[in-house]
Design an enzyme around this catalytic site. Structure first.
Site, short mmCIF file in Angstrom:
data_model
loop_
_atom_site.label_atom_id
_atom_site.label_comp_id
_atom_site.label_asym_id
_atom_site.label_seq_id
_atom_site.Cartn_x
_atom_site.Cartn_y
_atom_site.Cartn_z
N ASP A 139 36.88 13.75 -7.12
CA ASP A 139 37.74 12.90 -6.29
C ASP A 139 36.81 12.09 -5.39
O ASP A 139 35.64 12.42 -5.21
CB ASP A 139 38.67 13.79 -5.47
N ASP A 199 44.29 17.76 -6.18
CA ASP A 199 43.19 18.11 -7.08
C ASP A 199 43.37 19.47 -7.74
O ASP A 199 42.59 19.84 -8.62
CB ASP A 199 41.86 18.12 -6.31
N ASN A 225 11.78 43.78 -37.98
CA ASN A 225 11.70 45.23 -38.10
C ASN A 225 12.50 45.76 -39.29
O ASN A 225 12.15 46.80 -39.87
CB ASN A 225 12.19 45.89 -36.81
N ASN A 252 10.08 51.73 -27.99
CA ASN A 252 11.20 50.93 -27.51
C ASN A 252 11.33 50.98 -25.99
O ASN A 252 11.62 49.99 -25.32
CB ASN A 252 12.50 51.42 -28.16
N ASP A 306 11.01 47.80 -23.58
CA ASP A 306 12.09 47.46 -22.67
C ASP A 306 11.58 47.24 -21.25
O ASP A 306 12.00 46.32 -20.55
CB ASP A 306 13.15 48.56 -22.66
#
Length: 876
Positions: free
Chosen positions: A354, A626, A690, A715, A719
């Site tokens: 606006d 609006d 993998n 893993n 991580d």
């Protein structure tokens, strides 16, 4: 009985408790105002402060908890509650019952790492957002009477309202609770949030003839969650908080969640990985059972592979990135009501705004009052002042500018000699407002103020120098030229007209706005914000096209656009939009920058048309006109000083009206998306590679390529190295354009990069088997692949994270670099420690390390070359 549940959710059978609540509130409809107040234990003058305090304690806060305060345990549980964590914890339980307690501990540690990191960051984000929300006040106009004081209406926080409070309603207000009207004038209420009916419902204060079957059909009852479109009223509150219809609806749909494109993208990727796991794990299990003839060992290995293929850090990476972005925006005094709104901010390529109060300053200045000849006129100012002073609806910026002339109160006698008789409130179809006043009990005078075209339409005469004449075509042409000249100089022009009423009456309506006498004009200066030009240029530089959607006329709109650096081009007017089909409007909206003289529904229609053309659309607005567009937009942005319905409709609220913060929001959204995409690309390509490595090794090796506990340890360490991705730097070129989910692009990246990982895994297999002769030494083979696998996965993020030359043209954040160094060091040293010995590792021969270094360099170089080809082919 039909209740709100029927209207919103189809064939839902209302409970007996809901039906009883319907009946109870309907009993107030046939009563007179005095009987309603007596039944609810109130009076027209309002409750006393002491009684209000007692009722607040009895009935509780008048709020439907949209942002509940949750306990730490609840937040942690919510972080655990997703498919990936459920899968991992299930695998931990399976491992435990198969006799692998160590594996269970490692899996649980991985989940704990992800959950704890996400919890800490989101908790910080929630606290920052809560502090900012406390700065946003939604109030209601309430009349209460302290002992011995005849108190007027005052603004108090909506949460403090209680049954029996007397409240005043005007255009733009949210209905603060379920209430019975005591007075009303041309009151129209939008009830679509409860009934689904798009058209506003007309309300009045007259008692109903009978109890209505459906409370929503009652003309004298209003309900929390709806909003006033036009007119004004006074009502007494009947039910507050969770006892309202809106409160019941909120509880019914509390668990319903409408996902965004961002949520859908994350979900699609998650389930893609889960489907891969569902296919791969049984395959790995069967291959190892058939080749190794040890089903327990094969099952444990399959479980470990399932954990390795699971992108268990994805929920943490997503949450931490979004929460980090929300905290960053909070420092700029921006409230993010929903975390994923940040990513939508970054994806936005069109920002509709606006003009008034967003591109222009909040403080409009009344500069001139002119007669129809263009001379200064005090009479025009007087009539405009009376109109603004006595109108009781939502006072807009123009009214406030007029009323700032406080010196006119004694001059015009507004408080002692002029008295209000009635009012015809403003609405967006008429675009004018009238009050009927009398001077010291004399004749009634109707004073009308509004848009030039709308005032001209109801005027037949003019007044000039004390004489009244008939308006003809020449007068209207002269007035139009004068208005255009003022508009071209940046002035907003409002016309003022009046007529004296020959036959006074108590109630006036729209038909009385006829045969008026044109008095003149008042002109306002509405200068643009200092930050508007720079903000629009900054957004354009970031690939965001700014479009203006305003109710103002095209002349003044073009002037403001020129001042803020927008090329208006051909302006599309609201009247023309009505003639266009949805398809034609979509095409026109795509090529048009400025839309003028729009109604609220036309603004919404333009936003939807842009959305239909594939744009991610933001809308910045602060007025009642609006609110529909704010709800329709992908990103609704409002400001703290906006009307209640606008703030409620927005997903992002700016506490300070510095438009430059919009660029910061766009950049933050793209930075969030970039870092999430890094992890997804890394995880997808690594897992894809993998698959080939594990399946191949399982077929030809006489032993497991890596022990289950070793897979899990690998893993876990990987991580940890990825936990710092949310802190990473993002290349400037990635922030230059809007970013969206591209699942096909992720798949292409995975298909190109994943096999490279597998290729070097097979080179490692060959090295360990044929150079170091580990056919009969499983521990040596497993240690060699563990080390190569961990180092390649940990280091390759530095190649994938940028489209530039890594380490030279683009460097990772200090945190990501640090975690990379730590994990690489752990991977190298672990086989030589007692922990490594416990995990089944052995010391590697010295000849292994030069070969590993060569493979790491070759892997990095080949991945970089393929990545650059990918960037040239498909983009960043």
């Amino acid at each position: 009985m039909q209740t709100f549940s029927h209207r919103m959710w189809g064939d839902h059978t209302p409970s007996s408790e809901q039906s009883e609540n319907d009946r109870r509130i309907s009993t107030f409809s046939p009563l007179s105002a005095a009987e309603v107040c007596a039944k609810i234990g109130s009076k027209p003058s309002g409750l006393s402060q002491r009684e209000a305090k007692a009722r607040l304690k009895r009935f509780g806060s008048n709020s439907v908890t949209r942002q509940p305060t949750t306990s730490v345990l609840h937040e942690i549980w919510r972080r655990c509650h997703n498919p990936l964590n459920a899968l991992l914890l299930s695998l931990a339980v399976v491992s435990y019952f198969l006799g692998e307690a160590r594996a269970s501990i490692v899996i649980a540690t991985m989940v704990g790492l992800a959950v704890t990191t996400a919890f800490i960051q989101e908790h910080r984000s929630n606290r920052a957002a809560a502090r900012l929300r406390a700065m946003v006040h939604t109030t209601a106009s309430v009349r209460r009477t302290p002992p011995g004081v005849d108190n007027r209406f005052a603004e108090i926080p909506m949460e403090q309202l209680v049954p029996g409070d007397i409240v005043r309603l005007s255009a733009g207000d949210m209905i603060p609770a379920d209430l019975r009207l005591l007075e009303a004038k041309d009151l129209f209420v939008n009830q679509s949030t409860l009934t689904g009916e798009a058209m506003p419902a007309e309300k009045c204060a007259l008692p109903a003839d009978t109890d209505p079957n459906d409370p929503f059909d009652s003309q004298n009852l209003c309900f929390m969650g709806t909003n006033v479109v036009s007119g004004y009223g006074i009502g007494v509150l009947l039910r507050t908080g969770h006892n309202t219809f809106f409160g019941q609806l909120a509880e019914e749909v509390a668990d319903r969640h409408v996902s965004s494109a961002f949520d859908d993208g994350i979900t699609r990727f998650t389930w893609l990985m889960i489907r891969v796991i569902v296919v791969m794990v049984p395959l790995v299990f069967l291959i190892n059972v058939l080749t190794k003839h040890n089903w327990l060992e094969a099952l444990l290995f399959a479980v470990a592979v399932a954990v390795g293929l699971t992108p268990e850090m994805l929920p943490m990476i997503v949450t931490v990135n979004l929460a980090k972005g929300a905290v960053a925006m909070s420092r700029a005094k921006v409230i993010i009501k929903r975390l994923n709104a940040i990513q939508n901010f970054g994806a936005m390529d069109v920002l509709c705004t606006d003009k008034t109060g967003t591109l222009t300053q909040d403080r409009i200045i009344l500069k001139r009052s002119l007669n129809i000849r263009g001379d200064d006129s005090e009479e025009v100012l007087q009539y405009a002042f009376l109109n603004s002073h006595f109108q009781s609806g939502l006072r807009n910026l123009l009214d406030k500018a007029v009323l700032e002339h406080t010196e006119l109160h004694p001059l015009y006698g507004t408080d002692r000699s002029w008295f209000k008789v009635d009012e015809i409130p403003f609405d967006f179809s008429r675009r004018r407002l009238s009050v009927v006043v009398t001077h010291e009990g004399g004749r009634h005078v109707l004073i009308c103020k509004g848009a030039i075209e709308e005032i001209f339409a109801v005027c037949t005469r003019y007044t000039l120098d004390g004489e009244i004449g008939q308006l003809d075509k020449s007068h209207l042409e002269a007035a139009t030229k004068q208005t255009v000249a003022l508009n071209s100089d940046g002035f907003r022009v409002v016309a003022v007209a009046y007529k004296e009423i020959d036959r006074p009456k108590d109630v006036y309506s729209v038909p009385d706005e006829a045969d008026l006498i044109l008095l003149g004009y008042i002109a306002f200066l509405d200068p643009p914000k200092a930050s508007a030009r720079a903000a629009i240029a900054a957004l354009a530089a970031k690939g965001v096209c700014v479009k203006i959607l305003t109710g103002d006329n095209e002349i003044i709109t073009r002037k403001i656009c020129w001042e803020v650096g927008i090329d208006a081009g051909e302006i599309l007017l609201g009247g023309n939009i009505e003639q266009l089909s949805d398809g034609e409007l979509a095409d026109a909206s795509d090529r048009t920058t400025v839309f003028a003289k729009l109604t609220p529904m036309q603004k919404e229609r333009v936003v939807r048309a842009l959305h239909a053309k594939g744009h991610v659309v933001g809308f910045l607005g602060d007025g009642i006109n609006d609110s529909a567009a704010l709800k329709a937009a992908d990103v609704g942005i409002s400001v703290d000083t906006a009307v209640d319905i606008a703030k409620d409709s927005a997903g992002i609220i700016l506490l300070e009206k510095n438009l430059l913060v919009l660029e910061s929001g766009v950049i933050e959204g793209r930075r969030v998306f970039a870092n999430i995409l890094k992890y997804i690309r890394m995880g997808a390509s690594s897992n894809f590679g993998n698959m080939f490595s594990v399946v191949g090794a399982s077929i030809f090796l006489p032993f497991l390529p890596m022990a289950p506990i070793q897979v899990l340890t690998n893993n876990l360490l990987y991580d940890f190295s990825q936990a710092a991705i949310p802190t990473d730097n993002v290349d400037a070129e990635f922030l230059d354009f809007p970013r969206r989910w591209d699942i096909r692009g992720i798949f292409n990246f995975m298909a190109l990069i994943g096999p490279i990982s597998s290729l070097f895994d097979y080179l490692t297999y060959a090295t360990m088997l044929f150079i170091f002769h580990s056919w009969n030494d499983p521990s040596l083979f497993q240690t060699g692949w563990f080390t190569e696998s961990l180092l390649t996965q940990t280091l390759i993020i530095h190649i994938i994270r940028t489209a530039r030359i890594p380490f030279v043209e683009s460097r990772a954040s200090a945190a990501l670099t640090t975690t990379t160094i730590i994990i690489c060091a752990v991977g190298i040293m672990l086989p030589t420690t007692w922990v490594g010995e416990t995990l089944g590792f052995v010391s590697l021969p010295w000849g292994y390390w030069p070969i590993l270094i060569s493979m790491l360099l070759a892997y990095a170089l080949l991945t970089h070359v393929v990545k650059m080809w990918f960037v040239r082919r498909w983009g960043v």
